[in-house]
Design an enzyme around this catalytic site. Structure first.
Site, PDB file in Angstrom:
ATOM      1  N   ALA A  61       0.822  -1.207   0.000  1.00 42.24           N
ATOM      2  CA  ALA A  61       0.000   0.000   0.000  1.00 42.24           C
ATOM      3  C   ALA A  61       0.858   1.259   0.000  1.00 42.24           C
ATOM      4  O   ALA A  61       0.620   2.192  -0.780  1.00 42.24           O
ATOM      5  CB  ALA A  61      -0.946  -0.011   1.210  1.00 42.24           C
ATOM      6  N   GLU A  62       1.859   1.312   0.884  1.00 42.14           N
ATOM      7  CA  GLU A  62       2.682   2.518   0.956  1.00 42.14           C
ATOM      8  C   GLU A  62       3.520   2.691  -0.307  1.00 42.14           C
ATOM      9  O   GLU A  62       3.722   3.816  -0.770  1.00 42.14           O
ATOM     10  CB  GLU A  62       3.580   2.520   2.191  1.00 42.14           C
ATOM     11  CG  GLU A  62       4.372   3.804   2.279  1.00 42.14           C
ATOM     12  CD  GLU A  62       4.639   4.292   3.692  1.00 42.14           C
ATOM     13  OE1 GLU A  62       5.341   5.308   3.816  1.00 42.14           O
ATOM     14  OE2 GLU A  62       4.155   3.677   4.664  1.00 42.14           O
ATOM     15  N   THR A  63       3.980   1.606  -0.883  1.00 39.71           N
ATOM     16  CA  THR A  63       4.773   1.693  -2.113  1.00 39.71           C
ATOM     17  C   THR A  63       3.960   2.311  -3.236  1.00 39.71           C
ATOM     18  O   THR A  63       4.392   3.277  -3.876  1.00 39.71           O
ATOM     19  CB  THR A  63       5.291   0.302  -2.527  1.00 39.71           C
ATOM     20  OG1 THR A  63       6.150  -0.200  -1.493  1.00 39.71           O
ATOM     21  CG2 THR A  63       6.048   0.361  -3.843  1.00 39.71           C
TER      22      THR A  63
END
Length: 138
Positions: A61-63
């Site tokens: 998700a953060e990537t």
């Protein structure tokens, strides 16, 4: 602020990111400021019970949210994640998961993305939200 369309912009490969995204096998499929799509294998990213680790979902998700934010920011700015939250709905124990980051807000100093992660049967595994701060490049 640029939008790269629906193809992966030059330089936005897993190898270019290196580090954690590469180690986890994240593959970028589509990338623009409005929407980023990537997939990641479940195998190798599991917790002791043999299912996808919740932290692995957060890394995916953060990537992809950060990629969208970077494309929104443009080449003269940098993006930094300041908050992520995730709800894990079901487990995945094989195959791949696919993450889709959709821009909720694209401002001058902040971006926000909703990220849905689904399994190979298109069942929702996780829903996350990422907020990134935008700053001038030093």
């Amino acid at each position: 602020m640029e939008d790269a369309g629906s193809m992966v912009p030059e330089g936005f490969t897993t190898e270019a990111f290196g580090g954690l995204p590469a180690a986890m096998g994240i593959e970028i499929i589509e990338a623009s400021a409005k929407r980023v799509v990537a997939r990641m294998p479940v195998e190798g990213n599991t917790q002791p019970y043999g299912v996808l680790h919740g932290g692995a979902s957060c890394v995916l998700a953060e990537t992809i949210g950060s990629i969208g934010s970077a494309l929104h920011a443009g080449p003269d700015r940098i993006t930094m994640g300041v908050e992520i939250n995730a709800s894990h709905h079901r487990s995945a124990s094989e195959g791949h998961v696919t993450g889709v980051a959709t821009q909720l807000h694209g401002g001058r100093t902040l971006t926000s993305y909703e990220i849905t992660i689904t399994d190979d049967r298109d069942r929702r595994v996780c829903t996350a939200r990422l907020t990134c701060a935008l700053r001038d490049r030093p």
